[in-house]
Motif scaffolding. Structure first.
Motif, PDB file in Angstrom:
ATOM      1  N   ALA A 114      24.588  37.051  33.112  1.00 56.17           N
ATOM      2  CA  ALA A 114      25.867  36.834  32.439  1.00 56.17           C
ATOM      3  C   ALA A 114      26.436  38.154  31.922  1.00 56.17           C
ATOM      4  CB  ALA A 114      25.700  35.840  31.289  1.00 56.17           C
ATOM      5  N   ILE A 115      25.566  38.981  31.320  1.00 53.53           N
ATOM      6  CA  ILE A 115      26.014  40.286  30.820  1.00 53.53           C
ATOM      7  C   ILE A 115      26.527  41.145  31.970  1.00 53.53           C
ATOM      8  CG2 ILE A 115      25.239  42.439  29.748  1.00 53.53           C
ATOM      9  CD1 ILE A 115      23.317  40.750  28.055  1.00 53.53           C
ATOM     10  N   ALA A 116      25.804  41.127  33.090  1.00 50.17           N
ATOM     11  CA  ALA A 116      26.227  41.912  34.256  1.00 50.17           C
ATOM     12  C   ALA A 116      27.600  41.460  34.749  1.00 50.17           C
ATOM     13  CB  ALA A 116      25.198  41.798  35.374  1.00 50.17           C
ATOM     14  N   MET A 117      27.826  40.144  34.815  1.00 56.37           N
ATOM     15  CA  MET A 117      29.114  39.644  35.284  1.00 56.37           C
ATOM     16  C   MET A 117      30.240  40.027  34.327  1.00 56.37           C
ATOM     17  SD  MET A 117      28.755  38.144  38.207  1.00 56.37           S
ATOM     18  CE  MET A 117      27.528  39.402  38.581  1.00 56.37           C
ATOM     19  N   ILE A 118      29.965  39.993  33.027  1.00 61.02           N
ATOM     20  CA  ILE A 118      30.969  40.410  32.040  1.00 61.02           C
ATOM     21  C   ILE A 118      31.333  41.872  32.255  1.00 61.02           C
ATOM     22  CG2 ILE A 118      31.388  40.815  29.585  1.00 61.02           C
ATOM     23  CD1 ILE A 118      29.649  38.321  29.028  1.00 61.02           C
ATOM     24  N   ILE A 119      30.323  42.695  32.516  1.00 58.05           N
ATOM     25  CA  ILE A 119      30.556  44.124  32.776  1.00 58.05           C
ATOM     26  C   ILE A 119      31.414  44.303  34.020  1.00 58.05           C
ATOM     27  CG2 ILE A 119      29.419  46.261  33.514  1.00 58.05           C
ATOM     28  CD1 ILE A 119      27.073  45.447  31.692  1.00 58.05           C
ATOM     29  N   PHE A 120      31.070  43.600  35.087  1.00 52.53           N
ATOM     30  CA  PHE A 120      31.808  43.745  36.343  1.00 52.53           C
ATOM     31  C   PHE A 120      33.244  43.257  36.206  1.00 52.53           C
ATOM     32  CE2 PHE A 120      27.470  42.867  38.529  1.00 52.53           C
ATOM     33  CZ  PHE A 120      27.019  44.119  38.105  1.00 52.53           C
ATOM     34  N   PHE A 121      33.475  42.360  35.233  1.00 48.08           N
ATOM     35  CA  PHE A 121      34.824  41.832  35.026  1.00 48.08           C
ATOM     36  C   PHE A 121      35.660  42.737  34.125  1.00 48.08           C
ATOM     37  CE2 PHE A 121      37.689  39.126  32.456  1.00 48.08           C
ATOM     38  CZ  PHE A 121      38.530  38.684  33.471  1.00 48.08           C
ATOM     39  N   ILE A 122      35.036  43.262  33.051  1.00 46.51           N
ATOM     40  CA  ILE A 122      35.804  43.981  32.026  1.00 46.51           C
ATOM     41  C   ILE A 122      35.955  45.465  32.338  1.00 46.51           C
ATOM     42  CG2 ILE A 122      35.819  44.693  29.609  1.00 46.51           C
ATOM     43  CD1 ILE A 122      34.612  42.031  28.879  1.00 46.51           C
ATOM     44  N   PHE A 123      34.876  46.136  32.712  1.00 47.90           N
ATOM     45  CA  PHE A 123      34.907  47.594  32.821  1.00 47.90           C
ATOM     46  C   PHE A 123      35.890  48.101  33.883  1.00 47.90           C
ATOM     47  CE2 PHE A 123      31.525  47.706  29.868  1.00 47.90           C
ATOM     48  CZ  PHE A 123      31.423  49.018  29.423  1.00 47.90           C
ATOM     49  N   PRO A 124      35.987  47.490  35.070  1.00 46.29           N
ATOM     50  CA  PRO A 124      37.007  47.960  36.012  1.00 46.29           C
ATOM     51  C   PRO A 124      38.423  47.886  35.451  1.00 46.29           C
ATOM     52  CG  PRO A 124      35.402  46.607  37.154  1.00 46.29           C
ATOM     53  CD  PRO A 124      35.100  46.477  35.694  1.00 46.29           C
ATOM     54  N   TYR A 125      38.665  46.882  34.590  1.00 43.25           N
ATOM     55  CA  TYR A 125      39.989  46.764  33.969  1.00 43.25           C
ATOM     56  C   TYR A 125      40.239  47.938  33.025  1.00 43.25           C
ATOM     57  CZ  TYR A 125      43.774  44.945  31.080  1.00 43.25           C
ATOM     58  OH  TYR A 125      44.955  44.795  30.393  1.00 43.25           O
ATOM     59  N   PHE A 126      39.230  48.299  32.231  1.00 45.18           N
ATOM     60  CA  PHE A 126      39.368  49.464  31.350  1.00 45.18           C
ATOM     61  C   PHE A 126      39.582  50.743  32.161  1.00 45.18           C
ATOM     62  CE2 PHE A 126      36.692  47.228  27.880  1.00 45.18           C
ATOM     63  CZ  PHE A 126      37.834  46.641  27.388  1.00 45.18           C
ATOM     64  N   MET A 127      38.862  50.868  33.277  1.00 39.58           N
ATOM     65  CA  MET A 127      39.025  52.056  34.115  1.00 39.58           C
ATOM     66  C   MET A 127      40.447  52.135  34.665  1.00 39.58           C
ATOM     67  SD  MET A 127      36.126  53.603  33.947  1.00 39.58           S
ATOM     68  CE  MET A 127      36.069  52.948  32.257  1.00 39.58           C
ATOM     69  N   LYS A 128      41.013  50.972  34.998  1.00 43.65           N
ATOM     70  CA  LYS A 128      42.377  50.945  35.522  1.00 43.65           C
ATOM     71  C   LYS A 128      43.362  51.424  34.462  1.00 43.65           C
ATOM     72  CE  LYS A 128      45.715  47.876  37.778  1.00 43.65           C
ATOM     73  NZ  LYS A 128      45.978  46.489  38.252  1.00 43.65           N
ATOM     74  N   LEU A 129      43.140  51.038  33.200  1.00 43.25           N
ATOM     75  CA  LEU A 129      44.014  51.500  32.122  1.00 43.25           C
ATOM     76  C   LEU A 129      43.936  53.014  31.960  1.00 43.25           C
ATOM     77  CD1 LEU A 129      43.400  48.770  29.379  1.00 43.25           C
ATOM     78  CD2 LEU A 129      45.345  48.967  30.943  1.00 43.25           C
ATOM     79  N   LEU A 130      42.755  53.570  32.213  1.00 43.30           N
ATOM     80  CA  LEU A 130      42.569  55.017  32.094  1.00 43.30           C
ATOM     81  C   LEU A 130      42.890  55.749  33.388  1.00 43.30           C
ATOM     82  CD1 LEU A 130      39.171  54.992  30.133  1.00 43.30           C
ATOM     83  CD2 LEU A 130      41.463  55.414  29.206  1.00 43.30           C
ATOM     84  N   ARG A 131      43.349  55.000  34.403  1.00 45.88           N
ATOM     85  CA  ARG A 131      43.676  55.552  35.716  1.00 45.88           C
ATOM     86  C   ARG A 131      42.469  56.207  36.371  1.00 45.88           C
ATOM     87  NH1 ARG A 131      49.811  58.101  35.119  1.00 45.88           N
ATOM     88  NH2 ARG A 131      50.809  56.135  34.459  1.00 45.88           N
ATOM     89  N   ILE A 132      41.333  55.553  36.211  1.00 40.54           N
ATOM     90  CA  ILE A 132      40.081  55.987  36.829  1.00 40.54           C
ATOM     91  C   ILE A 132      39.664  54.889  37.801  1.00 40.54           C
ATOM     92  CG2 ILE A 132      37.645  56.542  36.409  1.00 40.54           C
ATOM     93  CD1 ILE A 132      38.432  57.531  33.654  1.00 40.54           C
ATOM     94  N   PRO A 133      39.151  55.243  38.987  1.00 38.32           N
ATOM     95  CA  PRO A 133      38.733  54.204  39.937  1.00 38.32           C
ATOM     96  C   PRO A 133      37.793  53.188  39.314  1.00 38.32           C
ATOM     97  CG  PRO A 133      38.688  56.348  40.989  1.00 38.32           C
ATOM     98  CD  PRO A 133      38.986  56.600  39.538  1.00 38.32           C
ATOM     99  N   GLY A 134      37.999  51.922  39.625  1.00 38.37           N
ATOM    100  CA  GLY A 134      37.201  50.851  39.041  1.00 38.37           C
ATOM    101  C   GLY A 134      35.725  50.960  39.348  1.00 38.37           C
ATOM    102  N   LEU A 135      35.352  51.634  40.453  1.00 39.41           N
ATOM    103  CA  LEU A 135      33.940  51.797  40.792  1.00 39.41           C
ATOM    104  C   LEU A 135      33.164  52.531  39.707  1.00 39.41           C
ATOM    105  CD1 LEU A 135      34.129  52.757  44.580  1.00 39.41           C
ATOM    106  CD2 LEU A 135      33.207  50.654  43.626  1.00 39.41           C
ATOM    107  N   ILE A 136      33.868  53.338  38.925  1.00 39.77           N
ATOM    108  CA  ILE A 136      33.188  54.122  37.884  1.00 39.77           C
ATOM    109  C   ILE A 136      32.763  53.240  36.718  1.00 39.77           C
ATOM    110  CG2 ILE A 136      33.410  56.147  36.383  1.00 39.77           C
ATOM    111  CD1 ILE A 136      33.514  56.668  39.402  1.00 39.77           C
ATOM    112  N   GLY A 137      33.445  52.108  36.525  1.00 37.27           N
ATOM    113  CA  GLY A 137      33.161  51.249  35.385  1.00 37.27           C
ATOM    114  C   GLY A 137      31.719  50.815  35.270  1.00 37.27           C
ATOM    115  N   PRO A 138      31.127  50.196  36.299  1.00 41.02           N
ATOM    116  CA  PRO A 138      29.723  49.782  36.185  1.00 41.02           C
ATOM    117  C   PRO A 138      28.756  50.947  35.960  1.00 41.02           C
ATOM    118  CG  PRO A 138      30.804  48.629  37.988  1.00 41.02           C
ATOM    119  CD  PRO A 138      31.760  49.675  37.520  1.00 41.02           C
ATOM    120  N   ILE A 139      29.082  52.131  36.490  1.00 40.15           N
ATOM    121  CA  ILE A 139      28.203  53.290  36.263  1.00 40.15           C
ATOM    122  C   ILE A 139      28.192  53.661  34.786  1.00 40.15           C
ATOM    123  CG2 ILE A 139      27.821  55.730  36.792  1.00 40.15           C
ATOM    124  CD1 ILE A 139      29.033  55.275  39.520  1.00 40.15           C
ATOM    125  N   LEU A 140      29.379  53.774  34.190  1.00 43.10           N
ATOM    126  CA  LEU A 140      29.452  54.102  32.762  1.00 43.10           C
ATOM    127  C   LEU A 140      28.819  52.999  31.912  1.00 43.10           C
ATOM    128  CD1 LEU A 140      33.060  55.596  32.502  1.00 43.10           C
ATOM    129  CD2 LEU A 140      30.874  56.810  32.600  1.00 43.10           C
TER     130      LEU A 140
END
Length: 687
Positions: free
Chosen positions: A14-40
């Motif tokens: 569940a935590i992993a799915m939340i990460i995969f859902f939320i972090f790419p959205y934050f990366m998009k706001l920062l104009r960073i590729p969504g792939l970076i979200g799960p790494i961070l």
């Protein structure tokens, strides 16, 4: 209360799915590729961060599967014809991209006090790369650009060289480096490659031709091949990613890009497994090492600098040598900068055999984080510019978005017609749905049962199209005349291309196909593909294109030729073109002018008798014959064009398409509105 790190499976997932859902959205706001979200996210919540999650065997397993999916999809999407055409460029880039960073990394390591074996190992680590940014290139529609093909093809060389050097150095460290070791490794690699490239196509062609498949069965079959190839690579002394890439290449021609099977593979990879791989990479980072050990700063800074200089130099030299644009140069650099797969494998193996210390491991892992951020960012930024530049090419008048209509009457042939529509659907029409039509030939007051039956069949068509992620608009019509119902739908929906099936039998005394199809042809001027498929499209090896004399004077000729080349390219097939009683050099020039450019042979044929008795007698069971035909009374028409469908239906194989290009007023009238003389319209003899 939960204890940290969390090990409960459901909560962990569940935590992993939340990460995969939320972090790419934050990366998009920062104009960073969504792939970076799960790494961070992995850095923050991993064992070296907040300690919320451990890098357990489950996460490692899912991450490894994600890595294999990345490499596998790169092999599936690779433009094999482009790779063959540009293979020398891939080889040159692969050599430059490996040896320049290898030399720089070895020199830096020797300066830092490492022995020769460890220095060469670190250098080989810098020479490899992971195509982490390839999903971005694919999403932007530049996956078949010549620069991307060069980078992807070169990655096969770089990772192979890196893993071979790893095998040699670890063998030397274990005292096993002798002639027997080298011979054994060479033989095992040769056998492995032969099994993949000979066995996979043979088994797959049999499977897709003979096994009655549904979506889950086809997907499971592909997964069996993927992980079997990865396992065989391990047995051969290589890393699983090599097996994944090679089996992707071997399956490339069986899984076309716009099909339902390819969409299932992409969806599974991008939704679950690739994010787990990125999360697992982030969990390896330990930023505290930079504070506790100053040597880590020096090591990390030098190897990152050496890597960036080496990869950029290789991309720049290749771009200068082959005339690539600035955007293409930077896309190559961005694709080949990230370090993950071979880098992790080589680093951990080197640590286990005692060649690398903990500081080196941490420095390499931090390098992975940095390059995994830089590479996708560059691909996203300059890949978008490259995609826009490709779209800004001048648009011809016949390149307006097309609308494809598929009349559905037989559930047995529905999937084949939809697959053909998926294949010919152009990129410029990606926002336009396909149109499926069922016409009930009944009086409107007594058609309720037949309408329900038609709607059930159309719902199956919607399900099939949704599996390929292709929008489909369905329509049911009640009419006393099926042809009139089809023609009304063509007019109301502004259809440009009709894809219809034929069972090979004429109904009634009509001259070509039968009542309905003949009437539709007579009453429309759009492109029409009358299709009879005796085998699945993805097993096609060759398109046999028949072009009668005078076809190049038709207004729809260029669009028809482009569609044929798109079909061949998407199916990974070659084109054997037979030109009847015309100048073959003219058609060779036309073939070169139109993209894409699958392997094509143009051959002159003196008459219809030679075509029937010699050329078409050599057809193979995986061929599709496409005949450019003409409506009666238009340029290029010949009496044999009315006879050839029946002749083809009686031959083996029975897979063919009679292609009627779109007609224009110029086909029937002269420039001043007078009728074109009969001897101009029908230049051929009538024998």
């Amino acid at each position: 209360m939960f204890e940290f790190p969390i090990t409960e499976p459901v909560l962990l997932f569940a935590i992993a799915m939340i990460i995969f859902f939320i972090f790419p959205y934050f990366m998009k706001l920062l104009r960073i590729p969504g792939l970076i979200g799960p790494i961070l996210a992995g850095v923050i919540i991993g064992p070296n961060g907040l300690g919320v999650l451990e890098r357990t065997q489950t996460i490692e397993l899912l991450g490894t599967v994600g890595l294999l999916f990345i490499i596998f999809i790169a092999g599936l999407e690779m433009d094999l014809d482009g790779f063959k055409k540009y293979r020398n460029r891939s080889i040159v880039y692969g050599l430059l991209s490996f040896w320049i960073p290898l030399i720089l990394g070895t020199l830096v390591s020797l300066m830092l006090g490492y022995n020769l074996a460890a220095s060469v190992l670190i250098g080989s680590i810098l020479g490899s790369h992971t195509l982490l940014g390839y999903p971005i290139a694919s999403r932007l529609g530049i996956g078949k650009n010549k620069a991307v093909t060069t980078a992807v093809g070169g990655s096969l060389l770089t990772d192979t060289f890196a893993l071979l050097i790893l095998a040699v150095i670890t063998g030397a460290a274990a005292g096993q480096l002798d002639i027997y070791f080298g011979v054994k490794l060479t033989i095992s690699i040769i056998i492995f490659v032969a099994v993949i490239f000979l066995g996979t196509p043979f088994i797959s062609r049999w499977f897709f031709r003979n096994v009655t498949t549904e979506g889950p069965v086809e997907f499971t079959y592909v997964m069996v091949l993927l992980f079997t190839a990865g396992s065989l690579a391990v047995v051969a002394g290589l890393q699983p990613i090599i097996g994944a890439f090679l089996v992707g290449l071997a399956l490339n021609r069986f899984i076309f890009e716009q099909g339902a099977l390819m969409n299932r593979i992409r969806f599974t990879a991008n939704a679950i497994f690739i994010p787990f791989f990125l999360l697992s990479v982030g969990m390896l980072m330990d930023l505290r090492v930079l504070v506790s050990n100053p040597k880590a700063w020096v090591l990390t800074g030098l190897i990152v600098l050496g890597l960036l200089i080496g990869k950029y130099s290789a991309a720049l030299l290749t771009s200068k040598l082959y005339g690539y644009s600035k955007e293409e140069n930077l896309v190559i650099f961005g694709l080949t900068t990230p370090q993950a797969a071979a880098t992790l494998a080589a680093t951990l193996v080197g640590f286990n055999v005692g060649l690398l210390d903990q500081v080196t491991v941490n420095g390499v892992i931090i390098m992975i984080l940095i390059t995994c951020i830089i590479g996708p960012y560059i691909v996203e930024k300059y890949g978008r510019k490259l995609a826009l530049l490709e779209e800004q090419q001048p648009m011809k008048s016949n390149e307006a978005p097309e609308r494809i209509l598929i009349p559905v009457a037989n559930p047995q042939t529905m999937s084949g017609l939809l697959d053909l529509a998926f294949v010919i659907r152009q990129t410029r029409s990606v926002d336009n749905p396909l149109y499926a039509l069922s016409v009930v030939q009944r009086d409107m007051w007594s058609a309720e049962a037949e309408v329900a039956k038609a709607e059930k069949m159309l719902s199956a068509a919607v399900t099939y199209a949704s599996g390929a992620d292709v929008p489909l608009r369905v329509t049911t019509r009640v009419d006393r005349n099926v042809a009139i119902g089809i023609n009304r739908a063509i007019a109301e929906e502004r259809i440009t291309t009709l894809v219809a099936g034929w069972n090979g039998e004429r109904s009634g005394p009509q001259r070509i196909f039968g009542g309905v199809i003949d009437q539709v042809l007579d009453q429309t001027n759009i492109s029409v593909l009358i299709t009879k498929l005796g085998h699945k499209l993805n097993t096609t090896k060759r398109i046999v294109l028949v072009i009668p004399s005078g076809m190049d004077h038709k207004s729809g000729y260029w669009d028809a030729l482009k569609k044929v080349k798109v079909i061949a390219s998407n199916l990974g097939a070659t084109i054997q073109c037979y030109v009847l009683k015309d100048f073959p050099d003219t058609y060779k020039a036309h073939m070169k002018e139109i993209k894409p450019n699958p392997p094509t042979i143009v051959e002159w044929v003196q008459d219809w008798v030679t075509l029937y008795e010699q050329k078409l007698q050599t057809l193979q069971k995986d061929d599709i014959v496409i005949v450019l035909s003409a409506r009666k009374g238009t340029v290029g028409w010949h009496p044999q064009l009315e006879r050839i469908p029946k002749r083809l239906a009686s031959m083996n194989p029975e897979s063919f398409i009679i292609f009627y290009p779109a007609e224009g007023q110029s086909d029937l009238r002269g420039s001043r509105g007078t009728e074109v003389p009969r001897e101009v319209l029908f230049p051929n003899d009538y024998d």
